[in-house]
Design a protein around this motif. Structure first.
Motif, PDB file in Angstrom:
ATOM      1  N   ILE A 264       0.847  -1.193   0.000  1.00 46.65           N
ATOM      2  CA  ILE A 264       0.000   0.000   0.000  1.00 46.65           C
ATOM      3  C   ILE A 264       0.886   1.248   0.000  1.00 46.65           C
ATOM      4  N   SER A 265       0.646   2.119  -0.976  1.00 43.97           N
ATOM      5  CA  SER A 265       1.351   3.404  -0.995  1.00 43.97           C
ATOM      6  C   SER A 265       0.320   4.526  -0.968  1.00 43.97           C
ATOM      7  N   PHE A 266       0.752   5.683  -0.486  1.00 45.99           N
ATOM      8  CA  PHE A 266      -0.172   6.795  -0.322  1.00 45.99           C
ATOM      9  C   PHE A 266       0.586   8.106  -0.330  1.00 45.99           C
ATOM     10  N   HIS A 267      -0.180   9.202  -0.530  1.00 46.02           N
ATOM     11  CA  HIS A 267       0.364  10.560  -0.484  1.00 46.02           C
ATOM     12  C   HIS A 267      -0.318  11.321   0.643  1.00 46.02           C
ATOM     13  N   ASN A 268       0.453  12.178   1.305  1.00 45.90           N
ATOM     14  CA  ASN A 268      -0.140  13.042   2.317  1.00 45.90           C
ATOM     15  C   ASN A 268       0.764  14.243   2.558  1.00 45.90           C
ATOM     16  N   TYR A 269       0.188  15.431   2.399  1.00 46.12           N
ATOM     17  CA  TYR A 269       0.933  16.667   2.607  1.00 46.12           C
ATOM     18  C   TYR A 269       0.399  17.443   3.808  1.00 46.12           C
ATOM     19  N   SER A 270      -0.074  16.732   4.813  1.00 43.38           N
ATOM     20  CA  SER A 270      -0.658  17.366   5.993  1.00 43.38           C
ATOM     21  C   SER A 270       0.318  17.340   7.157  1.00 43.38           C
ATOM     22  N   SER A 271      -0.070  17.998   8.230  1.00 41.85           N
ATOM     23  CA  SER A 271       0.734  18.016   9.450  1.00 41.85           C
ATOM     24  C   SER A 271       0.663  16.666  10.155  1.00 41.85           C
ATOM     25  N   ALA A 272       1.394  16.546  11.245  1.00 45.16           N
ATOM     26  CA  ALA A 272       1.608  15.253  11.887  1.00 45.16           C
ATOM     27  C   ALA A 272       0.314  14.568  12.330  1.00 45.16           C
ATOM     28  N   ASP A 273      -0.623  15.305  12.918  1.00 47.30           N
ATOM     29  CA  ASP A 273      -1.847  14.683  13.430  1.00 47.30           C
ATOM     30  C   ASP A 273      -2.660  14.045  12.311  1.00 47.30           C
ATOM     31  N   VAL A 274      -2.826  14.776  11.226  1.00 51.64           N
ATOM     32  CA  VAL A 274      -3.596  14.247  10.091  1.00 51.64           C
ATOM     33  C   VAL A 274      -2.839  13.106   9.425  1.00 51.64           C
ATOM     34  N   PHE A 275      -1.536  13.264   9.295  1.00 52.30           N
ATOM     35  CA  PHE A 275      -0.733  12.200   8.702  1.00 52.30           C
ATOM     36  C   PHE A 275      -0.884  10.902   9.487  1.00 52.30           C
ATOM     37  N   ARG A 276      -0.770  11.001  10.805  1.00 51.77           N
ATOM     38  CA  ARG A 276      -0.877   9.797  11.641  1.00 51.77           C
ATOM     39  C   ARG A 276      -2.258   9.155  11.484  1.00 51.77           C
ATOM     40  N   GLN A 277      -3.298   9.975  11.420  1.00 49.27           N
ATOM     41  CA  GLN A 277      -4.655   9.448  11.250  1.00 49.27           C
ATOM     42  C   GLN A 277      -4.777   8.675   9.931  1.00 49.27           C
ATOM     43  N   LYS A 278      -4.275   9.253   8.838  1.00 47.08           N
ATOM     44  CA  LYS A 278      -4.339   8.592   7.539  1.00 47.08           C
ATOM     45  C   LYS A 278      -3.528   7.294   7.538  1.00 47.08           C
ATOM     46  N   MET A 279      -2.364   7.341   8.142  1.00 47.42           N
ATOM     47  CA  MET A 279      -1.523   6.155   8.230  1.00 47.42           C
ATOM     48  C   MET A 279      -2.242   5.029   8.954  1.00 47.42           C
TER      49      MET A 279
END
Length: 376
Positions: A264-279
């Motif tokens: 699984i690969s993904f893109h995310n250009y958000s700050s740490a909290d949002v990144f962790r949620q998406k992960m």
């Protein structure tokens, strides 16, 4: 008897002209057990999306007249100096159509240079971002102070809108992957970058109408062609938009990309909290995760904020932008509509200046520490 013989000759000639080759059965998508067994043998994957400073786009990088191995060697040396071990690199179907043998030779040379610097490559085959009208030959000059002003889509709008031309894309996908299907210098194959990106506000008026509906069937075919090539490396395509909270919230495009990906690969250009949620939303698939695009400093997506999270969770980390050059991705996305001077207040992407000095020495030190190149 003569009539049958003549018919056979005609049929053989027709098949050769159409370049019809009996397709092999596609290898299955890896199970989570297979995917995690592969991932357990890998180091922590860390690196950048790579375009040499001398190229404005994928065509200028790979066409024979502008391929620049000397510059590539120098710049990948800079990556090695930070402990980076992976580069995500975009190919283009037009270069294959014009000169498939030459492209294969240049890919091999690029891989030899990367291997010299202990770097493996994640190749991207298709891309739906920016200019929908790619053209071979000399590429235009960068628009001053504009982010990625010359990047082009692959395939372009003309082919996307004409399904009778899709056989050319099959030759490209299968041809490239079959050639390098067992090459250990290649980390994997990223089938399509942001396939349903409509480039709102920039090329939107000229892009493919109903893009997701047009691209979806071709993306499905592309995954099939890739698996028919039977690569030993994993196949993936990174989801980048939408609601990933539960399976039912995925759109058809995202659902296909996850179901057809070995990892699984993904893109995310958000700050740490949002990144962790998406992960965490993607961890439910119990497959290895690689973030193939992140790092936009003014948005809070920084090395300091995100790299420690990815290392702690053994998530691969490939940031957008490596060296300041013709792509000008030190300028932000809104530079298409807002004027900037020679230097933005804070660099949006990119790690190195054109001369090889780091944009931010503290970032460079952090990357070296996290990759194990130096101690804290």
């Amino acid at each position: 008897m003569r009539k049958c013989f003549f018919c056979c000759l005609v049929l053989t000639f027709f098949l050769q002209c159409c370049n019809v080759v009996k397709a092999k059965p596609p290898r299955p998508v890896w199970t989570s057990v297979q995917a995690n067994a592969w991932y357990a043998k890998q180091p922590w994957i860390v690196g950048s999306n790579y375009l040499p400073a001398t190229a404005i786009n994928q065509l200028e990088m790979w066409q024979a007249e502008t391929f620049d191995p000397s510059r590539i060697d120098t710049e990948l040396g800079w990556a090695q100096s930070l402990g980076m071990n992976t580069m995500r690199v975009f190919l283009h179907d037009i270069v294959f159509q014009l000169d498939s043998a030459g492209l294969m030779t240049r890919i091999d040379r690029f891989l030899r240079i990367a291997d010299k610097h202990k770097i493996r490559v994640l190749f991207v085959l298709f891309d739906s971002v920016w200019d929908p009208f790619p053209k071979e030959g000399e590429q235009r000059k960068p628009a001053p102070h504009v982010h990625n002003s010359g990047w082009v889509q692959s395939p372009g709008k003309k082919i996307l809108m004409d399904s009778t031309q899709h056989y050319r894309m099959e030759r490209y996908v299968r041809g490239v992957i079959q050639k390098f299907a067992t090459d250990e210098r290649i980390l994997g194959w990223d089938i399509w970058n942001e396939p349903d990106n409509t480039n709102d506000g920039d090329y939107a008026k000229n892009d493919v109408p109903d893009k997701a509906e047009v691209v979806l069937p071709l993306l499905k075919k592309a995954f099939l062609w890739a698996r028919q090539a039977n690569p030993q490396q994993p196949i993936t395509a990174g989801i980048w938009d939408g609601n990933w909270e539960v399976g039912d919230s995925l759109r058809p495009m995202e659902k296909l990309m996850i179901e057809e990906s070995d990892i699984i690969s993904f893109h995310n250009y958000s700050s740490a909290d949002v990144f962790r949620q998406k992960m965490e939303q993607l961890q439910r698939y119990h497959k290895p995760l690689i973030c193939t695009e992140y790092m936009a400093r003014p948005r809070g997506s920084t090395f300091a904020a995100l790299l420690p999270i990815m290392k702690e969770n053994h998530v691969g980390a490939i940031n957008w932008g490596f060296v300041d050059g013709k792509s000008q991705t030190k300028f932000p996305w809104d530079s298409w509509r807002k004027s900037y001077g020679d230097e933005p207040p804070v660099w949006f992407h990119d790690v190195f200046r054109t001369n090889g000095t780091p944009y931010d020495e503290q970032e460079a030190t952090l990357i070296k520490q996290l990759t194990g190149l130096t101690k804290k």
